[in-house]
Enzyme design. Structure first.
Site: not given
Ligand code: URA
Length: 230
Positions: A104
């Site tokens: 993310d």
């Molecule tokens: N889980 C999440 O919520 N975000 C990420 O970037 C990776 C795993």
């Protein structure tokens, strides 16, 4: 063997049309002689561009320390992306350099990048169960029983029809834990914690399979041998 103009465009040097101009200007040689035919079939090892061998003519495999604030999408409308950290020529390559799975925008840590789509599919398939380790900080004390719930393989996330695969939670302090996943659903860790009333405030991936981020600084990348995952 590939067409010379195609090799130049695929490696991100120039457009097909520009390739003709580069040849006219004598910038490209094949086995030491100035190239004149853009359609000539060549081996990368035989060509020089402005006197230099072609830049990574085979493939690319990189490990990046993704900083927060950048997205893994190529779509510019989604904001600044991780590819902006790479040399400009690599951003023009075809096949495109892309991330192996996504982190993310607000997640930092180990991100793999490659132009080999079979490798992307292999390493992101839940079938292969590649363990990925994240350090997480949440906004309140971790509820009791969380490790057992995450390990149970029964946790359902809203809107999904399959339970999350068993995940390992190692509690580090009242609000910090290390979590190991073998799958990669959309915002998975944030949603797993949210389902139990905790908001993830920091998320950082430290490992991908046997690979460790180590002391690679945020925003930096390093190359991996192309056969690293062979
Ligand atoms: N889980 C999440 O919520 N975000 C990420 O970037 C990776 C795993």
């Amino acid at each position: 063997m590939r067409r010379l103009d195609q090799l130049l465009t695929n490696l991100g040097y120039c457009s097909r049309r520009e390739a003709r101009a580069w040849l006219k200007a004598g910038r490209v040689t094949v086995r030491g002689a100035p190239a004149t035919d853009p359609g000539q079939k060549v081996l990368p090892a035989d060509i020089r561009i402005d006197g230099e061998p072609p830049d990574h003519p085979d493939n690319l495999l990189l490990m990046l320390h993704k900083p927060t604030g950048l997205v893994c999408s190529h779509d510019e409308r989604e904001g600044p992306n991780v590819y902006s950290l790479l040399p400009p020529r690599w951003r023009q390559r075809y096949p495109a350099v892309t991330s192996i799975g996504r982190l993310d925008k607000d997640t930092s840590g180990l991100l793999l990048l490659t132009d080999q789509s079979p490798l992307v599919h292999r390493l992101t398939s839940p079938k292969h169960k590649v363990p990925k380790i994240y350090r997480t900080l949440v906004d309140r004390n971790l509820p009791p029983g969380l490790a057992a719930l995450f390990a149970s393989g029964t946790l359902m996330l809203p809107g999904e029809k399959d339970a999350c695969a068993p995940a390992t939670l190692d509690v580090l302090s009242e609000r910090e834990a290390e979590i190991t996943l073998t799958e990669g659903r959309y915002h998975q860790i944030r949603r797993m914690f949210a389902s139990q009333g905790c908001e993830v405030v920091e998320l950082h991936r430290t490992r991908f399979g046997a690979l460790e981020l180590g002391n690679l600084a945020a925003g930096q990348w390093r190359e991996l041998p192309l056969d690293y995952f062979a």
